[in-house]
Enzyme design. Structure first.
Site, PDB file in Angstrom:
ATOM      1  N   ASP A   7       9.510  -0.941  -8.284  1.00  0.00           N
ATOM      2  CA  ASP A   7       9.884   0.466  -8.254  1.00  0.00           C
ATOM      3  C   ASP A   7       9.582   1.137  -9.590  1.00  0.00           C
ATOM      4  O   ASP A   7       9.172   0.499 -10.557  1.00  0.00           O
ATOM      5  CB  ASP A   7      11.357   0.627  -7.873  1.00  0.00           C
ATOM      6  CG  ASP A   7      12.305  -0.069  -8.840  1.00  0.00           C
ATOM      7  OD1 ASP A   7      11.977  -0.191 -10.044  1.00  0.00           O
ATOM      8  OD2 ASP A   7      13.380  -0.485  -8.397  1.00  0.00           O
TER       9      ASP A   7
ATOM     10  N   HIS B 217       4.338   0.096  -4.786  1.00  0.00           N
ATOM     11  CA  HIS B 217       5.779   0.166  -4.559  1.00  0.00           C
ATOM     12  C   HIS B 217       6.290  -0.872  -3.570  1.00  0.00           C
ATOM     13  O   HIS B 217       7.502  -1.033  -3.417  1.00  0.00           O
ATOM     14  CB  HIS B 217       6.199   1.573  -4.134  1.00  0.00           C
ATOM     15  CG  HIS B 217       6.294   2.507  -5.296  1.00  0.00           C
ATOM     16  ND1 HIS B 217       7.444   2.658  -6.032  1.00  0.00           N
ATOM     17  CD2 HIS B 217       5.373   3.297  -5.882  1.00  0.00           C
ATOM     18  CE1 HIS B 217       7.238   3.525  -7.008  1.00  0.00           C
ATOM     19  NE2 HIS B 217       5.986   3.921  -6.937  1.00  0.00           N
TER      20      HIS B 217
END
Length: 167
Positions: A144, A140
């Site tokens: 995303d 991340h």
């Protein structure tokens, strides 16, 4: 087909092929695909260099050769370094779904589960179809869940329209 679909999806979502380098994100424009291979001594991940330049038969031949060399203990360290993205297929062991672990500096890994006949609904009718579960583990710091989902959706679309892969 999974390797080719993955490469085409990586071209459309370059952030998935990116790597973390210290505080920087490095976007790579080459496709060195790691293919997880099971051996008696454990899992190894040889890398298909410039996999986007290989034909279907070239991909299949390379994977077969890596598998044999891996099981015979003939892989060199250089064969397993520098991958930009990895595909792990535990489906060959009948695994329905699993979550693969990212190998840094890569930012993601695709987990391919068993392909099995299952009931599906098409045009309001129940039919039998071959289905698999794909899972994508991502870093991340690089991307995303939205981009990850779009990437998986693109792989799915490409696998369902294989004519786009054989151009």
């Amino acid at each position: 087909f999974f390797v080719r679909a993955t490469i085409e999806a990586l071209k459309r979502f370059p952030v998935i092929n990116a790597a973390v380098d210290g505080n920087d994100i490095v976007y790579r424009e080459f496709y060195d695909i790691g293919m997880a291979v099971s051996t008696e001594r454990g899992l190894v991940v040889p890398v298909l260099r410039d996999a986007d330049r290989l034909s279907f038969s070239g991909i299949e031949k390379s994977i077969g050769e890596f598998g044999k060399r891996a099981r015979d203990g003939q892989l060199q360290l250089s064969d397993m370094q520098g991958g930009t993205f990895t595909i792990s297929n535990l489906g060959m062991f009948g695994v329905d779904r699993f979550y693969a672990i990212i190998t840094p500096p890569q930012s993601s890994i695709l987990a391919v589960s068993v392909i099995a006949e299952r009931p599906i609904v098409r045009d309001g009718r129940i039919e039998i179809g071959s289905l698999t579960t794909l899972g994508l583990s991502v870093d991340h710091r690089v991307l995303d869940g939205v981009r990850a989902a779009q990437f998986l959706a693109e792989i799915k679309r490409l696998l369902e329209t294989p004519s786009e892969l054989v151009q």
